[in-house]
Scaffold this active site. Structure first.
Site, PDB file in Angstrom:
ATOM      1  N   PHE A 123      43.159  53.400  40.310  1.00 44.56           N
ATOM      2  CA  PHE A 123      42.753  52.409  39.399  1.00 44.56           C
ATOM      3  C   PHE A 123      42.003  51.162  40.100  1.00 44.56           C
ATOM      4  O   PHE A 123      42.702  51.017  40.503  1.00 44.56           O
ATOM      5  CB  PHE A 123      43.955  51.971  38.144  1.00 44.56           C
ATOM      6  CG  PHE A 123      43.107  51.173  37.181  1.00 44.56           C
ATOM      7  CD1 PHE A 123      42.642  51.909  36.129  1.00 44.56           C
ATOM      8  CD2 PHE A 123      43.124  49.551  37.038  1.00 44.56           C
ATOM      9  CE1 PHE A 123      41.922  50.728  35.322  1.00 44.56           C
ATOM     10  CE2 PHE A 123      42.499  48.940  36.253  1.00 44.56           C
ATOM     11  CZ  PHE A 123      41.723  49.334  35.372  1.00 44.56           C
ATOM     12  N   ASP A 210      43.195  47.131  48.111  1.00 43.67           N
ATOM     13  CA  ASP A 210      43.834  46.991  46.642  1.00 43.67           C
ATOM     14  C   ASP A 210      44.962  46.542  46.523  1.00 43.67           C
ATOM     15  O   ASP A 210      45.606  47.034  45.810  1.00 43.67           O
ATOM     16  CB  ASP A 210      42.314  47.642  45.494  1.00 43.67           C
ATOM     17  CG  ASP A 210      42.493  46.991  44.490  1.00 43.67           C
ATOM     18  OD1 ASP A 210      43.265  46.403  44.166  1.00 43.67           O
ATOM     19  OD2 ASP A 210      42.336  47.830  44.039  1.00 43.67           O
ATOM     20  N   LYS A 239      44.925  38.904  40.665  1.00 46.29           N
ATOM     21  CA  LYS A 239      46.359  39.156  39.544  1.00 46.29           C
ATOM     22  C   LYS A 239      47.178  37.744  39.488  1.00 46.29           C
ATOM     23  O   LYS A 239      46.642  36.850  38.950  1.00 46.29           O
ATOM     24  CB  LYS A 239      46.855  39.641  39.532  1.00 46.29           C
ATOM     25  CG  LYS A 239      46.245  40.978  38.608  1.00 46.29           C
ATOM     26  CD  LYS A 239      47.323  42.585  38.365  1.00 46.29           C
ATOM     27  CE  LYS A 239      46.491  43.782  38.283  1.00 46.29           C
ATOM     28  NZ  LYS A 239      46.440  43.613  36.007  1.00 46.29           N
TER      29      LYS A 239
HETATM   30  C1  PLP Z   1      44.865  47.719  40.989  1.00 49.44           C
HETATM   31  C2  PLP Z   1      43.560  46.929  40.405  1.00 49.44           C
HETATM   32  N1  PLP Z   1      42.552  46.688  40.708  1.00 49.44           N
HETATM   33  C3  PLP Z   1      42.012  46.724  39.810  1.00 49.44           C
HETATM   34  C4  PLP Z   1      42.097  45.943  38.563  1.00 49.44           C
HETATM   35  C5  PLP Z   1      41.368  45.393  37.418  1.00 49.44           C
HETATM   36  O1  PLP Z   1      41.928  44.152  37.875  1.00 49.44           O
HETATM   37  P1  PLP Z   1      40.964  43.242  36.617  1.00 49.44           P
HETATM   38  O2  PLP Z   1      41.880  43.549  35.241  1.00 49.44           O
HETATM   39  O3  PLP Z   1      41.558  41.668  36.658  1.00 49.44           O
HETATM   40  O4  PLP Z   1      39.698  43.334  36.120  1.00 49.44           O
HETATM   41  C6  PLP Z   1      43.714  46.427  37.943  1.00 49.44           C
HETATM   42  C7  PLP Z   1      44.219  45.854  37.105  1.00 49.44           C
HETATM   43  O5  PLP Z   1      44.626  46.451  36.843  1.00 49.44           O
HETATM   44  C8  PLP Z   1      44.336  46.615  39.675  1.00 49.44           C
HETATM   45  O6  PLP Z   1      45.945  46.366  38.716  1.00 49.44           O
END
Ligand code: PLP
Length: 389
Positions: A123, A210, A239
């Site tokens: 994700f 990520d 986050k």
């Molecule tokens: C690993 C990861 N990358 C990217 C995102 C996307 O982040 P945002 O919701 O701040 O766009 C998330 C959100 O849950 C995530 O868990």
């Protein structure tokens, strides 16, 4: 717009790991705004710093130097062993920037249609490019055509990646979460991460990790890939970095740091004084309070205790995670447990349909962890014993 399936709860305030709703019911917050509230709620030092900042300067454009942005960049560089930072305001934006870096890196090498290796169950966000990188056809449905240029492989199978290296000359980068969050709390093996690093070096690919959900101390190291003793070329963050104030960042090492030139990328809000003050204070307080060690110790204890308490319970498929990122996988969908847990006074989420997830503030104590377990385990057992589930 009806984009969220909301619980019938409105939260009004919080203190530490607890939040209260508008009816003054108290909850232990084991979700932390989905891995966001690093310092818990209303941390007095963070509140004081943000109050001061709001009275001084909330926002100014990136046309000017921003002192807190520079301080936060320097700290992220120090903690990551990387060299440069670009700031934005969310996880998907950080990942979008990473994807652009990979493509431009490829173009500079003469690869016209660069592709990026991504993972099953990954994700990365919900913009068109990050949704295309995401490995979940359910949330892609209705938004086609997806952005091209992604090759998908399973996690922890190095042969699959070796095959890609042999068959796909257009690959420019490998992009993974060190622990997949939304996909169901799946850690990547440390050996696997090291092997990917070596493959990236051998093929002149960028390694992009990520750390949006698993980073910022959650696993007991600043970044979850550090357990494998590797350094990526590109690392998106968001986050927990602002402990609740929206912020995102892309940290880059020497191979990726100079890919973007002036005018190649930007963000109006990215790295503004309020957001970066929150980042500076979050990282400072984490160090002053020893929150990495706390995450490792309390998280480790929690994982072990959950394994003991749910040992031999039919229907519990797996209990996994690292530090304060924990998933309990059941053998059947269990979304309704979220409401049941809230009724019992505990905030959690269920991800990938059958994985109960806890990503609490990193200030959680062992007593509070016990409290969460005491609320959760009986619910899971009852759920699994109910024939209609
Ligand atoms: C690993 C990861 N990358 C990217 C995102 C996307 O982040 P945002 O919701 O701040 O766009 C998330 C959100 O849950 C995530 O868990």
């Amino acid at each position: 717009m009806p984009t969220y399936g909301r619980l019938p709860i409105a939260l009004s305030h919080g203190q530490g790991v607890y939040v209260w709703d508008t009816d003054n019911r108290r909850y232990l917050d084991a979700l932390g705004g989905i891995a966001v509230n690093t310092l818990g709620h209303a941390h007095p030092e963070l509140v004081a710093a943000l109050r001061e900042q709001v009275g001084q300067l909330i926002h100014c454009s990136n046309y000017y130097h921003i002192t807190h942005q520079e301080a936060l960049a320097a700290e992220l560089v120090r903690l990551s062993g990387m060299t440069n930072v670009f700031f934005c305001s969310s996880g998907l934006e950080a990942n979008e920037a990473a994807i652009k870096i990979a493509r431009k890196f490829g173009h500079a090498k003469g690869i016209e249609r660069p592709s990026i290796v991504v993972y099953e169950h990954a994700f990365h966000g919900r913009s068109l490019a990050t949704l295309s990188a995401t490995g979940n056809t359910k949330i892609q449905q209705g938004f086609g055509p997806m952005v091209e240029g992604f090759v998908r492989v399973p996690i922890n199978r190095i042969e699959a990646l070796r095959e890609v290296a042999q068959q796909q000359p257009n690959v420019v980068a490998v992009f993974f979460e060190a622990i997949q969050g939304e996909g169901g709390v799946h850690p990547l093996d440390e050996d696997y991460m090291r092997e990917v690093r070596a493959l990236c070096d051998a093929n002149d690919w960028l390694l992009m990790i990520d750390e949006v959900q698993c980073g910022i101390g959650r696993t007991g190291k600043w970044f979850a890939h550090q357990w494998a003793d590797i350094v990526p070329d590109v690392m998106p963050l968001a986050k927990g970095l602002g402990s609740g104030v929206p912020i995102g960042a892309v940290v880059a090492g020497p191979r990726a740091a100079k890919v973007f030139g002036p005018g190649d990328h930007g963000s109006t809000f990215g790295g503004n004084p309020l957001a970066t003050r929150a980042g500076v204070e979050t990282l400072r307080i984490m160090q002053a309070q020893g929150l990495l060690q706390n995450a490792a110790e309390v998280g480790g204890w929690m994982l072990q205790t959950l394994r003991q308490q749910l040992h031999g319970v039919a229907g519990v498929a797996d209990i996994r995670g690292k530090g304060l990122m924990i998933g309990i996988e059941l053998d059947r969908p269990c979304g309704a447990l979220v409401q049941q847990a809230a009724d019992a006074g505990l905030l959690i989420s269920v991800t990938a349909e059958r994985v109960v997830r806890m990503v609490p503030p990193l200030i959680l104590t062992q007593t509070q962890a016990q409290e969460a377990i005491d609320m959760l385990c009986p619910l899971i057992k009852t759920w699994l014993q109910t024939p209609s589930n």
